[in-house]
Design an enzyme around this catalytic site. Structure first.
Site, short mmCIF file in Angstrom:
data_model
loop_
_atom_site.label_atom_id
_atom_site.label_comp_id
_atom_site.label_asym_id
_atom_site.label_seq_id
_atom_site.Cartn_x
_atom_site.Cartn_y
_atom_site.Cartn_z
N ASP A 1 0.74 -1.22 -0.11
CA ASP A 1 0.01 0.18 0.04
C ASP A 1 0.94 1.22 -0.10
O ASP A 1 1.98 1.28 0.56
CB ASP A 1 -0.98 -0.03 1.30
N ASN A 2 0.41 2.15 -0.65
CA ASN A 2 1.33 3.70 -0.76
C ASN A 2 0.69 4.60 0.26
O ASN A 2 0.78 5.53 0.28
CB ASN A 2 1.42 4.29 -1.99
N THR B 1 -4.91 6.81 0.01
CA THR B 1 -6.25 6.96 0.83
C THR B 1 -6.45 6.12 1.88
O THR B 1 -7.44 6.24 2.67
CB THR B 1 -7.59 6.53 -0.34
N SER C 1 -6.81 0.95 -5.13
CA SER C 1 -7.20 1.86 -5.95
C SER C 1 -7.96 3.12 -5.07
O SER C 1 -8.87 2.66 -3.96
CB SER C 1 -8.31 1.33 -7.05
N LYS D 1 1.78 -14.06 -12.78
CA LYS D 1 2.23 -15.23 -13.55
C LYS D 1 3.55 -15.65 -13.16
O LYS D 1 3.89 -16.83 -13.31
CB LYS D 1 2.48 -14.03 -14.75
N ALA E 1 -10.34 -6.61 -7.74
CA ALA E 1 -11.41 -5.95 -6.99
C ALA E 1 -12.10 -4.86 -7.93
O ALA E 1 -11.72 -3.95 -8.00
CB ALA E 1 -11.10 -5.33 -5.59
N TYR F 1 -12.57 6.49 -12.99
CA TYR F 1 -12.76 5.49 -11.98
C TYR F 1 -13.15 4.01 -12.71
O TYR F 1 -12.64 3.07 -12.90
CB TYR F 1 -13.55 5.65 -10.82
N LYS G 1 -11.29 0.56 -13.89
CA LYS G 1 -11.93 -0.46 -13.52
C LYS G 1 -12.18 -1.74 -14.68
O LYS G 1 -12.12 -2.74 -14.83
CB LYS G 1 -13.02 -0.57 -12.61
P1 NAD Z 1 -9.93 2.74 0.32
O1 NAD Z 1 -9.54 4.10 -0.45
O2 NAD Z 1 -10.22 2.59 1.82
O3 NAD Z 1 -8.80 1.69 0.16
C1 NAD Z 1 -7.95 1.79 -1.00
C2 NAD Z 1 -6.56 1.36 -0.82
O4 NAD Z 1 -5.67 1.34 -1.76
C3 NAD Z 1 -5.85 2.40 0.08
O5 NAD Z 1 -5.26 1.97 1.39
C4 NAD Z 1 -4.82 3.12 -0.65
O6 NAD Z 1 -3.82 3.76 0.14
C5 NAD Z 1 -4.52 1.94 -1.64
N1 NAD Z 1 -3.81 2.64 -2.98
C6 NAD Z 1 -4.27 3.25 -3.86
N2 NAD Z 1 -3.35 3.49 -4.86
C7 NAD Z 1 -2.32 2.84 -4.60
C8 NAD Z 1 -1.30 2.41 -5.31
N3 NAD Z 1 -0.81 2.95 -6.64
N4 NAD Z 1 -0.42 1.67 -4.73
C9 NAD Z 1 -0.54 1.22 -3.53
N5 NAD Z 1 -1.76 1.29 -2.90
C10 NAD Z 1 -2.53 2.00 -3.50
O7 NAD Z 1 -10.95 2.14 -0.61
P2 NAD Z 1 -12.02 0.70 -0.21
O8 NAD Z 1 -13.33 1.23 -0.13
O9 NAD Z 1 -11.56 -0.13 0.87
O10 NAD Z 1 -11.93 0.09 -1.65
C11 NAD Z 1 -11.05 -1.05 -1.93
C12 NAD Z 1 -11.20 -1.53 -3.43
O11 NAD Z 1 -12.52 -2.12 -3.37
C13 NAD Z 1 -11.18 -0.45 -4.46
O12 NAD Z 1 -10.31 -1.28 -5.49
C14 NAD Z 1 -12.30 -0.21 -4.68
O13 NAD Z 1 -12.44 0.36 -6.17
C15 NAD Z 1 -13.23 -1.40 -4.58
N6 NAD Z 1 -14.56 -1.08 -4.39
C16 NAD Z 1 -15.02 -0.73 -3.20
C17 NAD Z 1 -16.20 -0.48 -2.92
C18 NAD Z 1 -16.90 0.10 -1.73
O14 NAD Z 1 -18.19 0.52 -1.34
N7 NAD Z 1 -15.94 0.44 -0.43
C19 NAD Z 1 -17.23 -0.86 -4.09
C20 NAD Z 1 -16.88 -1.04 -5.13
C21 NAD Z 1 -15.34 -1.34 -5.13
#
Ligand code: NAD
Ligand code: UDP
Length: 309
Positions: A31-32, A35, A75, A105, A114, A145, A149
């Protein structure tokens, strides 16, 4: 197993990491923190089964140890986040997914990506089943977004069919629970924190648009089932209990005992009018369905928020 979770310091990723550790697996979180936050993993202590790597996955990464599974969640996910970070969002879906597929791979690891109900855009069919191709505006405010995806799904399928990588795709519908950032702009944390602070609840539009909210523990249970099942096409994961945003605001007021009122503002461009998952595929293939009611999940989330507002 040794399992990579990208985005493991985010909302869903931290719950997934916790569940995988409790099943006895070793977890490598990548994780970076763009968010997410280390704080989301702090309660897990210094388990020797948890390794946190700070890295932006749009840049290649090679792990020395053998990896069995990759959950790829990294993301930005809330509309406020991805509209502030459009290029990072597109890059993580494209370059980030490419790097993780490369890892899968080389490692011969199984990878689950996801994806999201946003691939259906502002849908013309209801409820949304996996066979629907969607109604997405590529150049609107949600395009960064949604298309990130959609591209990621296409890349996963290309690696599956061309390189024989063992892949899974889930399409997550609105999920909520403790550890959502209270200021991430999504409707659940927004309404709860406004109600707890005695502020009016900011309903966008007339509040007749609908969503269907899934509690995070149900989602995580479904994610692990998909990963361990033998099925490679996309699977919707969400709670089919549909509610209008106005009714949802009234529910939050009732559960928090808030005396606040509703304030109505403009509906954001391209905001989907109706959203409800058709989960027949998950039900029949995985015998999965949500178990936590909206009221029960909201009570837990509100309790958590009271200590974090
Ligand atoms: P979130 O923002 O809390 O978590 C996303 C995490 O990804 C964060 O910890 C962020 O720091 C990390 N991240 C982002 N870009 C990065 C990068 N380039 N390198 C490394 N880490 C990176 O969001 P969430 O709600 O926990 O969502 C998690 C996943 O689930 C996402 O892919 C999101 O698209 C998907 N999703 C979530 C929901 C929802 O309702 N929460 C719905 C549909 C899809
Ligand atoms: N919404 C709202 N008030 C807010 C935040 C969101 O009325 O303070 C609405 C938003 O317009 C959408 C729904 O709630 O119709 C869900 O928004 P969210 O950002 O949580 O997720 P989305 O499903 O739109 O990605």
């Amino acid at each position: 197993m040794r399992i990579v979770v990208t985005g493991g310091a985010g909302f869903i990723g931290s719950h997934l990491t916790e569940a995988l550790l409790s099943l006895g697996h070793k977890v490598v979180v990548i994780d970076n923190f763009i968010t997410g936050s280390r704080k989301n993993l702090e309660h897990l202590g210094s388990s020797e089964n948890l390794h946190i790597v700070e890295h932006d996955i749009t840049k290649p990464i090679f792990l020395a140890e053998t990896i069995d599974r990759i959950y790829h969640l990294a993301s930005p996910a809330s509309p406020i986040d991805y509209q502030k970070l459009p290029i990072q969002t597109l890059k993580v879906g494209a370059l980030g997914t490419h790097n993780l597929l490369g890892m899968a791979k080389v490692q011969k690891a199984r990878i689950l990506m996801a994806s999201t109900s946003e691939v259906y855009g502002d849908p013309e069919i209801h409820p949304q089943h996996e066979g629907y191709w969607g109604h997405v505006n590529p150049v609107g405010p949600r395009g960064c977004y949604d298309e990130s995806k959609r591209f990621a799904e296409a890349l996963v399928v290309a690696y599956r069919d061309y390189h024989n990588v063992d892949t899974r795709i889930i399409r997550i519908f609105n999920t909520y629970g403790p550890r959502m950032r209270l200021n991430d702009g999504r409707v659940v944390p927004a309404f709860i924190s406004q109600a707890l602070k005695g502020e009016d609840l900011s309903v966008y539009g007339d509040g007749t648009q609908t969503r269907s909210f899934c509690y995070v523990s149900d989602l995580v249970r479904g994610m692990i089932k998909v990963m361990e099942a033998d099925y490679k096409d996309p699977i919707n994961l969400g709670n089919p209990a549909e509610i209008t945003i106005r009714e949802f605001a009234e529910k939050i007021m009732a559960l928090t005992g808030s005396q606040a009122r509703l304030s109505f503002g403009p509906l954001p461009q391209d905001d989907p009018k109706r959203r409800q998952p058709d989960i027949s595929r998950a039900r029949s293939l995985l015998q999965w369905e949500p178990a936590v009611s909206l009221e029960e999940g909201l009570k837990k989330t509100i309790e958590w928020a009271k200590n974090n507002v």
